[in-house]
Design an enzyme around this catalytic site. Sequence first.
Site, PDB file in Angstrom:
ATOM      1  N   GLU A 314     -14.300   0.099   5.770  1.00 33.79           N
ATOM      2  CA  GLU A 314     -13.796   1.071   4.799  1.00 33.79           C
ATOM      3  C   GLU A 314     -14.614   1.089   3.507  1.00 33.79           C
ATOM      4  OE1 GLU A 314     -11.849   3.303   5.403  1.00 33.79           O
ATOM      5  OE2 GLU A 314     -10.107   2.745   6.587  1.00 33.79           O
TER       6      GLU A 314
HETATM    7  C1  BLG Z   1      -6.196   8.329   6.719  1.00 32.79           C
HETATM    8  C2  BLG Z   1      -4.830   7.811   6.323  1.00 32.79           C
HETATM    9  C3  BLG Z   1      -3.787   8.286   7.297  1.00 32.79           C
HETATM   10  C4  BLG Z   1      -3.855   9.775   7.480  1.00 32.79           C
HETATM   11  C5  BLG Z   1      -5.283  10.157   7.855  1.00 32.79           C
HETATM   12  O1  BLG Z   1      -6.170   9.712   6.843  1.00 32.79           O
HETATM   13  O2  BLG Z   1      -7.117   7.969   5.730  1.00 32.79           O
HETATM   14  N1  BLG Z   1      -4.856   6.382   6.352  1.00 32.79           N
HETATM   15  C6  BLG Z   1      -4.706   5.641   5.266  1.00 32.79           C
HETATM   16  O3  BLG Z   1      -4.461   6.093   4.190  1.00 32.79           O
HETATM   17  C7  BLG Z   1      -4.841   4.159   5.439  1.00 32.79           C
HETATM   18  O4  BLG Z   1      -2.503   7.927   6.811  1.00 32.79           O
HETATM   19  O5  BLG Z   1      -2.963  10.148   8.502  1.00 32.79           O
HETATM   20  S1  BLG Z   1      -1.710  11.103   8.239  1.00 32.79           S
HETATM   21  O6  BLG Z   1      -0.932  10.540   7.154  1.00 32.79           O
HETATM   22  O7  BLG Z   1      -0.990  11.133   9.497  1.00 32.79           O
HETATM   23  O8  BLG Z   1      -2.278  12.403   7.886  1.00 32.79           O
HETATM   24  C8  BLG Z   1      -5.472  11.649   8.073  1.00 32.79           C
HETATM   25  O9  BLG Z   1      -5.215  12.339   6.916  1.00 32.79           O
HETATM   26  C9  BLG Z   1      -8.966   6.544   5.494  1.00 32.79           C
HETATM   27  C10 BLG Z   1      -8.408   7.725   6.200  1.00 32.79           C
HETATM   28  C11 BLG Z   1      -9.386   8.822   5.950  1.00 32.79           C
HETATM   29  C12 BLG Z   1     -10.679   8.144   5.862  1.00 32.79           C
HETATM   30  N2  BLG Z   1     -10.423   6.768   5.462  1.00 32.79           N
HETATM   31  C13 BLG Z   1      -8.667   5.251   6.176  1.00 32.79           C
HETATM   32  O10 BLG Z   1      -9.403   5.112   7.349  1.00 32.79           O
HETATM   33  C14 BLG Z   1     -11.679   8.771   4.903  1.00 32.79           C
HETATM   34  O11 BLG Z   1     -11.722   8.414   3.755  1.00 32.79           O
HETATM   35  N3  BLG Z   1     -12.459   9.726   5.386  1.00 32.79           N
HETATM   36  C15 BLG Z   1     -13.405  10.439   4.567  1.00 32.79           C
HETATM   37  C16 BLG Z   1     -14.797   9.952   4.854  1.00 32.79           C
HETATM   38  S2  BLG Z   1     -15.932  10.757   3.820  1.00 32.79           S
HETATM   39  O12 BLG Z   1     -15.950  10.066   2.540  1.00 32.79           O
HETATM   40  O13 BLG Z   1     -15.562  12.121   3.687  1.00 32.79           O
HETATM   41  O14 BLG Z   1     -17.183  10.589   4.489  1.00 32.79           O
END
Ligand code: BLG
Length: 486
Positions: A314
Amino acid sequence: MFAQLAFRCRCTLWLSAIGILLLLGGCAEEPSTLERVQAEGVLRVITRNSPATYFQDRNGETGFEYELVKRFADDWGLELQIETADNLDELFASLNRPNGPVLAAAGLVASDGRKQVARFSAPYLQVEPQVIYRDGQRRPTRPEDLIGKRILVLKGSSHAEQLKALKMQLPDLAYEESSAVEVVDLLRMVDEGQIDLTLVDSNELAMNQVYFPNVRVAFDFGDSQNLAWAVAPGEDTSLLDEINTFINRAHENGSLQRLKKRYYGHVDMLGYVGAYTFAKHLQQRLPRYEKDFRLAGQKQGIDWRLLAAMGYQESLWQPTATSKTGVRGLMMLTLRTAQAMGVSDRLDPKQSIAGGAKYIAQVKSQLPDSIQEPDRTWFALAAYNVGGGHLEDARKLTKAEGLDPNKWLDVQKILPRLSQKQWYSKTRYGYARGGEPVHFVRNIRRYYDILTWVTQPQLEGSQVTVNNLHVPGVNKVPQQDDMPPL
Ligand code: BLG
């Protein structure tokens, strides 16, 4: 009638006499090594106590050489008895001892010098001897650059043999040999700048690079070499033939490949840059948060190393990390998740770790019972990243394809479809960046594997730590006094 009987009796007597003679003759002939081993029911093997060969962990005896030789013993229904030699000279000497071990399985390069004192099996691993130097120092690129450097290698090693040969051409070359150290000590000494250079085999570096952020390969020293098992010299090929059959089969059926990947695959997985970057972060960042990961893991019933692996994926263990989408903190919680988990400050690493652990435990408990471990853990990670709703959509699509919605291997093939309109338009929760959880899970599994490896033997007492991490299989750190003068 009487004459006939007498003739038959004479014949029987003669035949018995011949039989006894044959038997005596048979007894006089020495049994082959294989026959002797089979009669005893025990395979006696000599090895070295080191991370790349044989060591004890929580579950007992382990190590690459141990596992391979155990399979050979099992195939033959033999009990395996392991002996360890303190150094390589002692190892070869014991192989030549009457009634000593019959086989040496110790990550041995089948070098020309050693072929004078032992016979070698078919190779099971190809390695490159490598000159190792410290990052930030001038990188040596050819043998001449070794002159004037403090060089230490293992006594009796193939590397000592190589340096001896090089010294014939370059008389100014100076180096030391020590039998008081193991490969991991040599790497540590380079890492800490106690010596300038050492030589190790590529497999040993691959296994240990994740501990030593400053250790780098200068250049490959000569041709690739083969690692092989060794038996005592002589004419008797009975044991060697069976070993060769076993090794060839292990090559063919892929079991050798799997073993290699498990023990030496870290660098393959991360690449060299990834491996020493990981090593740097392991040394500098993880110790700040290890206690919090352990605490959160204990509270939620999740292996702390899985939580740490998630934190690395992360944020590279950085508490102020922020994604393009506004997700923040060491465990990258969305605002909504943070609120639901009672996290008031996402940038507080303690809160982030506790919240992330609580959330993964929750999404895991919400998965259907039909998903079993270890897949259950991988599905939980995917849900953590993409959300439970989208994961459920992907499972439905997986089922519709005739694949198994309870197997991560199948669902991960389908997840990327959630970003294609023709597929997501048919789903309940619609568009998602379905490729992201696939990378997410794959990376975390790699980090988890490595963290499991580096934190393996948590037995109290004798284990060694390098940079505060447990190094599997090393039971002693040489004291400064044990070191040869440099
Ligand atoms: C996750 C959330 C989920 C959520 C999904 O996104 O975050 N998890 C956490 O907060 C721990 O709860 O599911 S939902 O509530 O059912 O919608 C979907 O929205 C976090 C993710 C998103 C991801 N990292 C943890 O893995 C992230 O930051 N992606 C973006 C990457 S970038 O910066 O755009 O490249």
